[in-house]
Design a protein around this motif. Structure first.
Motif, mmCIF file in Angstrom:
data_model
loop_
_atom_site.group_PDB
_atom_site.id
_atom_site.type_symbol
_atom_site.label_atom_id
_atom_site.label_comp_id
_atom_site.label_asym_id
_atom_site.label_seq_id
_atom_site.Cartn_x
_atom_site.Cartn_y
_atom_site.Cartn_z
ATOM 1 N N UNK A 1 0.982 -1.163 0.000
ATOM 2 C CA UNK A 1 -0.047 0.045 0.166
ATOM 3 C C UNK A 1 0.934 1.173 0.226
ATOM 4 N N UNK A 2 0.292 2.533 -0.669
ATOM 5 C CA UNK A 2 0.966 3.593 -0.553
ATOM 6 C C UNK A 2 0.124 4.895 -0.820
ATOM 7 N N UNK A 3 0.447 5.806 -0.389
ATOM 8 C CA UNK A 3 -0.502 6.820 -0.494
ATOM 9 C C UNK A 3 0.102 7.874 -1.539
ATOM 10 N N UNK A 4 -0.908 8.309 -2.167
ATOM 11 C CA UNK A 4 -0.439 9.183 -3.639
ATOM 12 C C UNK A 4 -1.144 10.701 -3.231
ATOM 13 N N UNK A 5 -0.236 11.582 -3.688
ATOM 14 C CA UNK A 5 -0.694 13.189 -3.304
ATOM 15 C C UNK A 5 -0.909 13.765 -4.524
ATOM 16 N N UNK A 6 -2.132 14.057 -4.980
ATOM 17 C CA UNK A 6 -2.401 15.023 -6.092
ATOM 18 C C UNK A 6 -2.504 16.318 -5.971
ATOM 19 N N UNK A 7 -1.661 17.055 -6.585
ATOM 20 C CA UNK A 7 -1.402 18.761 -6.092
ATOM 21 C C UNK A 7 -2.064 19.449 -7.386
ATOM 22 N N UNK A 8 -2.403 19.093 -8.599
ATOM 23 C CA UNK A 8 -3.133 19.787 -9.462
ATOM 24 C C UNK A 8 -3.854 18.942 -10.472
ATOM 25 N N UNK A 9 -4.713 19.624 -11.118
ATOM 26 C CA UNK A 9 -5.499 19.131 -12.077
ATOM 27 C C UNK A 9 -5.234 19.823 -13.450
ATOM 28 N N UNK A 10 -5.114 18.996 -14.584
ATOM 29 C CA UNK A 10 -5.194 19.676 -16.049
ATOM 30 C C UNK A 10 -6.411 19.309 -16.867
ATOM 31 N N UNK A 11 -6.813 20.035 -17.583
ATOM 32 C CA UNK A 11 -7.626 20.019 -18.680
ATOM 33 C C UNK A 11 -7.299 20.714 -19.925
ATOM 34 N N UNK B 1 -5.675 33.993 -14.786
ATOM 35 C CA UNK B 1 -5.720 33.356 -13.596
ATOM 36 C C UNK B 1 -6.803 33.509 -13.164
ATOM 37 N N UNK B 2 -7.672 32.369 -12.246
ATOM 38 C CA UNK B 2 -9.021 32.613 -11.637
ATOM 39 C C UNK B 2 -8.716 31.993 -10.469
ATOM 40 N N UNK B 3 -9.492 32.831 -9.347
ATOM 41 C CA UNK B 3 -9.326 32.022 -7.819
ATOM 42 C C UNK B 3 -10.414 31.194 -7.908
ATOM 43 N N UNK C 1 -5.919 27.745 -7.462
ATOM 44 C CA UNK C 1 -5.664 28.638 -8.606
ATOM 45 C C UNK C 1 -5.678 28.044 -9.993
ATOM 46 N N UNK C 2 -6.631 28.624 -10.715
ATOM 47 C CA UNK C 2 -6.677 28.238 -12.032
ATOM 48 C C UNK C 2 -5.947 28.952 -13.158
ATOM 49 N N UNK D 1 -4.659 25.000 -16.140
ATOM 50 C CA UNK D 1 -3.917 24.179 -15.016
ATOM 51 C C UNK D 1 -4.568 24.633 -13.435
ATOM 52 N N UNK D 2 -5.067 23.707 -12.776
ATOM 53 C CA UNK D 2 -5.553 24.048 -11.479
ATOM 54 C C UNK D 2 -4.657 23.814 -10.318
ATOM 55 N N UNK D 3 -3.999 24.618 -9.740
ATOM 56 C CA UNK D 3 -3.071 24.362 -8.567
ATOM 57 C C UNK D 3 -3.804 23.898 -7.434
ATOM 58 N N UNK D 4 -3.900 22.927 -6.797
ATOM 59 C CA UNK D 4 -4.816 22.781 -5.613
ATOM 60 C C UNK D 4 -4.557 23.373 -4.247
ATOM 61 N N UNK D 5 -5.342 24.132 -3.743
ATOM 62 C CA UNK D 5 -4.946 24.690 -2.556
ATOM 63 C C UNK D 5 -4.726 23.457 -1.438
ATOM 64 N N UNK D 6 -5.368 22.482 -1.549
ATOM 65 C CA UNK D 6 -5.002 21.387 -0.584
ATOM 66 C C UNK D 6 -4.735 20.132 -1.320
#
Ligand code: ACK
Length: 223
Positions: free
Chosen positions: A99-109, A188-190, A195-196, A205-210
């Motif tokens: 098992x391992x935990x992955x961390x997603x820090x951003x989303x792309x479209x 950029x859009x909050x 931040x998108x 590109x959405x940089x995730x706050x958390x």
């Protein structure tokens, strides 16, 4: 007769546990639902539809992949370069079924894919094959990709447009990261999630706050 060599899988990677898949799908779908209602997004709609003023339902636009995962090594049943060497690494053998935990820090479209950027830990980077970031990258983009930190390509494909293969997610992610590094960021859009940023030609590109974390199992996959 010689003993048959063990067969190599299609790929190795971290697979999200079923309940984690549902949670990540829900959270990321909520983002897609919001994105296509934003004025900033609508201003660039033709990059998705080919026509201005045409609406797009991003939830329909992207088809869901079968199961969410983060590929470490695409082996193509042994046809990919370095597949056998990777499968024989002690760290790979030792990590299987763990098992391992992955961390997603951003989303792309992009007009091609919807994906999640995965930030690999030092330990996880030991499973990241050397030189894998640049496999299949167009020569023009190679210098920029080589300047990015190792593991920059790590991602989870969340959806592909009709006729697009999942391999595109890693390539689009690298392109976005290279453009960011060159300071080529547009609007950029909050948003609530973070931040998108717009990066030309329908890239978002959405940089995730958390970060979104997800429990996974490291394993091989064959169709
Ligand atoms: O989203 P992905 O990482 O992109 O997950 C799938 C997985 O392997 C099974 O197809 C990835 N993939 C496919 N072809 C390649 C390739 N040539 N190089 C690297 N990854 C690939 C795909």
């Amino acid at each position: 007769t010689k003993p048959k060599e063990p067969e190599l899988p299609l790929f190795f990677g971290w697979f999200l546990l079923p309940e984690e898949q549902e949670r990540v799908k829900c959270a990321t779908m909520d983002f897609l639902k919001t994105l296509d209602t934003l004025e900033a997004f609508k201003g660039h709609i033709s990059e998705f539809t080919g026509e201005a003023d045409k609406e797009v339902d991003l939830e329909q636009y992207f088809q869901n992949p079968v199961h969410l995962h983060c590929t470490t090594k695409f082996c193509n049943y042994g046809k990919a370069e370095g597949a056998k060497e990777y499968a024989e690494l002690q760290v790979v053998k030792d990590s299987l079924t763990k098992s391992d935990e992955l961390s997603v820090t951003a989303l792309i479209v992009t007009p091609r894919v919807f994906g999640a950027r995965v930030a690999l830990t030092e330990t996880q980077l030991k499973l990241w094959p050397e030189g894998e970031d640049k496999v299949g990258v167009t020569p023009a983009l190679l210098p920029s990709v080589e300047a990015l930190p190792v593991g920059s390509r790590a991602h989870v494909t969340l959806g592909c447009a009709a006729g697009v293969e999942a391999v595109q997610t890693g390539l689009d992610l690298l392109e976005i990261l290279a453009l960011q590094k060159e300071g080529k960021e547009g609007t950029q859009v909050e948003m609530e999630l973070g931040t998108l940023t717009y990066l030309s030609e329908g890239r978002w590109f959405l940089a995730l706050r958390e970060p979104i974390t997800a429990d996974t199992t490291f394993s091989s996959f064959s169709d």
